[in-house]
Design an enzyme around this catalytic site. Structure first.
Site, PDB file in Angstrom:
ATOM      1  N   HIS A   1       6.911  -2.251   1.187  1.00 54.16           N
ATOM      2  CA  HIS A   1       7.225  -1.914   2.575  1.00 54.16           C
ATOM      3  C   HIS A   1       8.584  -1.250   2.653  1.00 54.16           C
ATOM      4  O   HIS A   1       9.489  -1.557   1.880  1.00 54.16           O
ATOM      5  CB  HIS A   1       7.186  -3.153   3.478  1.00 54.16           C
ATOM      6  CG  HIS A   1       8.039  -4.276   3.003  1.00 54.16           C
ATOM      7  ND1 HIS A   1       7.687  -5.109   1.966  1.00 54.16           N
ATOM      8  CD2 HIS A   1       9.258  -4.697   3.410  1.00 54.16           C
ATOM      9  CE1 HIS A   1       8.626  -5.995   1.761  1.00 54.16           C
ATOM     10  NE2 HIS A   1       9.607  -5.770   2.620  1.00 54.16           N
TER      11      HIS A   1
ATOM     12  N   HIS B   1      11.727  -0.426   5.221  1.00 51.08           N
ATOM     13  CA  HIS B   1      12.367  -0.854   6.468  1.00 51.08           C
ATOM     14  C   HIS B   1      12.915   0.371   7.210  1.00 51.08           C
ATOM     15  O   HIS B   1      13.606   1.202   6.606  1.00 51.08           O
ATOM     16  CB  HIS B   1      13.548  -1.783   6.174  1.00 51.08           C
ATOM     17  CG  HIS B   1      13.177  -3.086   5.537  1.00 51.08           C
ATOM     18  ND1 HIS B   1      13.084  -4.260   6.246  1.00 51.08           N
ATOM     19  CD2 HIS B   1      12.875  -3.400   4.250  1.00 51.08           C
ATOM     20  CE1 HIS B   1      12.766  -5.253   5.424  1.00 51.08           C
ATOM     21  NE2 HIS B   1      12.635  -4.757   4.203  1.00 51.08           N
TER      22      HIS B   1
HETATM   23  P1  5GP Z   1      11.824  -7.932   2.377  1.00 51.24           P
HETATM   24  O1  5GP Z   1      12.963  -8.921   2.327  1.00 51.24           O
HETATM   25  O2  5GP Z   1      10.645  -8.388   1.573  1.00 51.24           O
HETATM   26  O3  5GP Z   1      12.246  -6.535   2.055  1.00 51.24           O
HETATM   27  O4  5GP Z   1      11.409  -7.875   3.898  1.00 51.24           O
HETATM   28  C1  5GP Z   1      10.350  -8.606   4.433  1.00 51.24           C
HETATM   29  C2  5GP Z   1      10.364  -8.376   5.924  1.00 51.24           C
HETATM   30  O5  5GP Z   1       9.126  -8.809   6.445  1.00 51.24           O
HETATM   31  C3  5GP Z   1      11.451  -9.185   6.644  1.00 51.24           C
HETATM   32  O6  5GP Z   1      12.260  -8.295   7.416  1.00 51.24           O
HETATM   33  C4  5GP Z   1      10.665 -10.151   7.516  1.00 51.24           C
HETATM   34  O7  5GP Z   1      11.272 -10.373   8.762  1.00 51.24           O
HETATM   35  C5  5GP Z   1       9.329  -9.451   7.660  1.00 51.24           C
HETATM   36  N1  5GP Z   1       8.177 -10.334   7.843  1.00 51.24           N
HETATM   37  C6  5GP Z   1       7.902 -11.454   7.099  1.00 51.24           C
HETATM   38  N2  5GP Z   1       6.747 -12.001   7.528  1.00 51.24           N
HETATM   39  C7  5GP Z   1       6.301 -11.219   8.546  1.00 51.24           C
HETATM   40  C8  5GP Z   1       5.148 -11.292   9.394  1.00 51.24           C
HETATM   41  O8  5GP Z   1       4.292 -12.175   9.301  1.00 51.24           O
HETATM   42  N3  5GP Z   1       5.018 -10.304  10.328  1.00 51.24           N
HETATM   43  C9  5GP Z   1       5.941  -9.303  10.457  1.00 51.24           C
HETATM   44  N4  5GP Z   1       5.705  -8.393  11.408  1.00 51.24           N
HETATM   45  N5  5GP Z   1       7.034  -9.215   9.678  1.00 51.24           N
HETATM   46  C10 5GP Z   1       7.208 -10.162   8.736  1.00 51.24           C
END
Ligand code: 5GP
Ligand code: ZN
Length: 135
Positions: free
Chosen positions: A99, A101
């Site tokens: 993903h 951001h």
């Molecule tokens: P990472 O730290 O893996 O780069 O970012 C994961 C992102 O996913 C975080 O910003 C977190 O808030 C978001 N996230 C985690 N679980 C969910 C979810 O169930 N739904 C949504 N919309 N975002 C999520």
């Protein structure tokens, strides 16, 4: 893929608030946003890291992020934005499904700065050589 929250989102088993969908990506509102308007662009397929994503998919990701960043900044009235991808738990990646951001920004003070300091110029050429050897 079992036990992947973003695969569950793609399949509709977990609800999400979506702003865009196409054959390769879904863009949705982050549930725990860093700033007002924080979006995630997630791949439909499960890829843990950028290194796993086929180039033909990656080639579409940045143009889509650009379009979403423009819409998000206009939509929330932010003059600036960050785009970033975490790759691996040591980078802060919490969800091991690729993903990107899209984070609208109104001030550099909204988030902690990554910081850094001056490079050691005696070591920098060797670091560059170690990287070149792996290209
Ligand atoms: P990472 O730290 O893996 O780069 O970012 C994961 C992102 O996913 C975080 O910003 C977190 O808030 C978001 N996230 C985690 N679980 C969910 C979810 O169930 N739904 C949504 N919309 N975002 C999520
Ligand atoms: Zn997944």
């Amino acid at each position: 893929m079992g036990d992947c929250i973003f695969c569950d989102i793609v399949e509709g088993r977990i609800p999400s608030i979506r702003v865009h969908e196409d054959e390769d990506f879904i863009a949705l509102m982050d549930i725990n946003p860093l700033t007002y308007g924080h979006l995630l662009v997630i791949t439909r397929e499960h890829y843990p890291s950028t290194l796993d994503v086929p180039d033909r998919i990656l080639a579409k990701a940045l143009p889509l992020a650009k379009k979403l960043a423009e819409a998000a900044t206009l939509g929330v009235g932010a003059p600036a934005f960050n785009l970033f991808v975490n790759n691996g738990p040591e980078s802060g990646q919490e969800v091991p499904h690729w993903h990107l951001h899209v984070v609208p920004r109104k001030s550099p003070k909204e988030l902690p700065h990554l910081g850094g300091g001056p490079a050691d110029l005696t070591k920098l050429p060797f670091t560059a050589a170690a990287i070149r050897e792996n290209l």
